[in-house]
Design a protein around this motif. Structure first.
Motif, PDB file in Angstrom:
ATOM      1  N   MET A 164      40.149  24.166  -0.624  1.00 29.29           N
ATOM      2  CA  MET A 164      40.659  25.483  -0.284  1.00 29.29           C
ATOM      3  C   MET A 164      41.572  25.944  -1.419  1.00 29.29           C
ATOM      4  O   MET A 164      42.627  25.357  -1.654  1.00 29.29           O
ATOM      5  CB  MET A 164      41.440  25.445   1.028  1.00 29.29           C
ATOM      6  N   VAL A 165      41.161  26.966  -2.153  1.00 27.67           N
ATOM      7  CA  VAL A 165      41.901  27.454  -3.310  1.00 27.67           C
ATOM      8  C   VAL A 165      42.616  28.746  -2.930  1.00 27.67           C
ATOM      9  O   VAL A 165      41.971  29.713  -2.503  1.00 27.67           O
ATOM     10  CB  VAL A 165      40.974  27.687  -4.516  1.00 27.67           C
ATOM     11  N   LEU A 166      43.934  28.763  -3.090  1.00 29.32           N
ATOM     12  CA  LEU A 166      44.741  29.945  -2.797  1.00 29.32           C
ATOM     13  C   LEU A 166      45.141  30.586  -4.117  1.00 29.32           C
ATOM     14  O   LEU A 166      45.890  29.988  -4.909  1.00 29.32           O
ATOM     15  CB  LEU A 166      45.992  29.570  -1.987  1.00 29.32           C
ATOM     16  N   ILE A 167      44.639  31.788  -4.383  1.00 30.07           N
ATOM     17  CA  ILE A 167      44.878  32.484  -5.643  1.00 30.07           C
ATOM     18  C   ILE A 167      45.940  33.552  -5.439  1.00 30.07           C
ATOM     19  O   ILE A 167      45.828  34.396  -4.541  1.00 30.07           O
ATOM     20  CB  ILE A 167      43.577  33.127  -6.173  1.00 30.07           C
ATOM     21  N   ASP A 168      46.947  33.516  -6.268  1.00 30.17           N
ATOM     22  CA  ASP A 168      48.025  34.498  -6.227  1.00 30.17           C
ATOM     23  C   ASP A 168      47.576  35.759  -6.956  1.00 30.17           C
ATOM     24  O   ASP A 168      47.319  35.736  -8.161  1.00 30.17           O
ATOM     25  CB  ASP A 168      49.281  33.924  -6.870  1.00 30.17           C
ATOM     26  N   THR A 169      47.469  36.875  -6.225  1.00 31.32           N
ATOM     27  CA  THR A 169      47.029  38.141  -6.812  1.00 31.32           C
ATOM     28  C   THR A 169      48.166  39.165  -6.859  1.00 31.32           C
ATOM     29  O   THR A 169      47.898  40.370  -6.891  1.00 31.32           O
ATOM     30  CB  THR A 169      45.845  38.723  -6.019  1.00 31.32           C
ATOM     31  N   ASN A 170      49.399  38.703  -6.862  1.00 34.13           N
ATOM     32  CA  ASN A 170      50.539  39.612  -6.899  1.00 34.13           C
ATOM     33  C   ASN A 170      50.474  40.488  -8.154  1.00 34.13           C
ATOM     34  O   ASN A 170      50.623  39.988  -9.277  1.00 34.13           O
ATOM     35  CB  ASN A 170      51.835  38.797  -6.899  1.00 34.13           C
ATOM     36  N   PRO A 171      50.263  41.793  -8.023  1.00 33.01           N
ATOM     37  CA  PRO A 171      50.127  42.639  -9.223  1.00 33.01           C
ATOM     38  C   PRO A 171      51.409  42.728 -10.029  1.00 33.01           C
ATOM     39  O   PRO A 171      51.360  42.890 -11.253  1.00 33.01           O
ATOM     40  CB  PRO A 171      49.721  44.002  -8.648  1.00 33.01           C
ATOM     41  N   PHE A 172      52.560  42.621  -9.376  1.00 31.33           N
ATOM     42  CA  PHE A 172      53.825  42.683 -10.092  1.00 31.33           C
ATOM     43  C   PHE A 172      54.023  41.446 -10.960  1.00 31.33           C
ATOM     44  O   PHE A 172      54.566  41.538 -12.073  1.00 31.33           O
ATOM     45  CB  PHE A 172      54.982  42.833  -9.104  1.00 31.33           C
ATOM     46  N   PHE A 173      53.585  40.285 -10.462  1.00 37.74           N
ATOM     47  CA  PHE A 173      53.692  39.077 -11.272  1.00 37.74           C
ATOM     48  C   PHE A 173      52.738  39.136 -12.456  1.00 37.74           C
ATOM     49  O   PHE A 173      53.119  38.810 -13.592  1.00 37.74           O
ATOM     50  CB  PHE A 173      53.394  37.842 -10.423  1.00 37.74           C
TER      51      PHE A 173
END
Length: 293
Positions: free
Chosen positions: A17-26
């Motif tokens: 299970m891969v959790l990808i951080d898509t926070n545009p601000f980061f």
């Protein structure tokens, strides 16, 4: 955490299970310093293909973690078998998710980079794993990999800790690959408590090499590998009243809620805290001494 015992015939089969951080601000801040989001996705897609090539029964599920929402964006069991079909399906759904998350972000203003909804993506991953557990006795060995870069959100402390303890009880390791400049206390605790691997790559240009050498191996093979060990784990908690990270505080003896200051009653369970007793001796303990003759 006790290593998973090789008692099933599917020990070498993994559910990742891969959790990808898509926070545009980061990622808007990272674009000017270290790693482009498009380059990051190319590393991730290559890593997912390598995991699926290790065993034809391996399964990969990708969950996108945004600021306001999180969602499943890829499942190898339902997607096409060809590598180009996997990449197209993942990228298409990921773009749709980012657009939806940005629309929700316009409604609420965010100061600074902001934190991603890590607690929600962890909960979704654990729910998916529970469905796999109930499918039958012979199932792939699940593990969670967090590709995270956003700073920790103290307001998610309770939800994240509940997810960590749930993963520990289910014997599901949580691996963490940190992409940001600072370490994550939440992910340090998650990897330490569940027996996972915590890694902060020094060179993000070689992210695929880090992912393939550290996180591609199955749980049984990890017993024979020298994987990175945690150097220091930040076990500080966040108070329930102001959501700040504290070194010392007050704990409710009923529900174990944490507060940075003394309160008359617990805001979580409503228990009334007793007042401090004075040091004056009670009348029952006072005894009148008779004079000696």
């Amino acid at each position: 955490m006790t290593p998973v015992q090789p008692k099933l015939s599917t020990d070498d089969v993994s559910l990742l299970m891969v959790l990808i951080d898509t926070n545009p601000f980061f990622w808007s801040a990272a674009n000017t310093t270290s790693l482009l989001f498009s380059k990051f996705l190319s590393h991730v897609v290559a890593f997912l293909n390598s995991v699926l090539l290790l065993n034809q029964l391996n399964q990969v599920v990708v969950i996108a973690t945004g600021i306001n929402t999180c969602d499943y964006v890829y499942d190898s069991a339902a997607a096409g078998a060809l590598p180009n079909q996997r990449a197209e399906s993942l990228l298409q759904k990921l773009v749709e998710f980012v657009v939806k998350d940005e629309q929700l972000s316009k409604e609420d203003s965010v100061d600074g980079i902001g934190s991603s909804l890590l607690s929600g993506s962890l909960s979704m991953a654990l729910c998916y794993i529970q469905r796999v557990f109930r499918s039958g006795p012979h199932h792939p060995q699940p593990r969670i990999l967090c590709l995270h870069g956003s700073p920790d959100g103290p307001e998610q402390y309770v939800a994240i800790m509940n997810a960590i303890f749930s993963a520990q009880r289910s014997m599901v390791p949580i691996d963490s690959c940190l992409l940001g400049a600072q370490h994550s206390a939440f992910l340090q605790q998650a990897s330490y408590i569940t027996g996972g691997v915590y890694l902060k790559p020094q060179q993000l240009d070689g992210l695929f090499q880090y992912l393939s050498t550290v996180f591609a191996s199955d749980l049984y093979s990890r017993n024979f590998l020298q994987l990175p060990k945690p150097v220091g784990v930040d076990f500080r908690a966040s108070c329930f009243c102001h959501k700040n990270t504290i070194d010392m505080g007050y704990i409710c003896s009923v529900c174990l809620s944490i507060f940075c200051k003394h309160h008359k009653n617990c805001s979580t369970c409503g228990s009334v805290f007793g007042q401090a007793q004075t040091n004056a001796p009670s009348t029952s303990n006072q005894k009148r001494k008779t004079p000696e003759t």
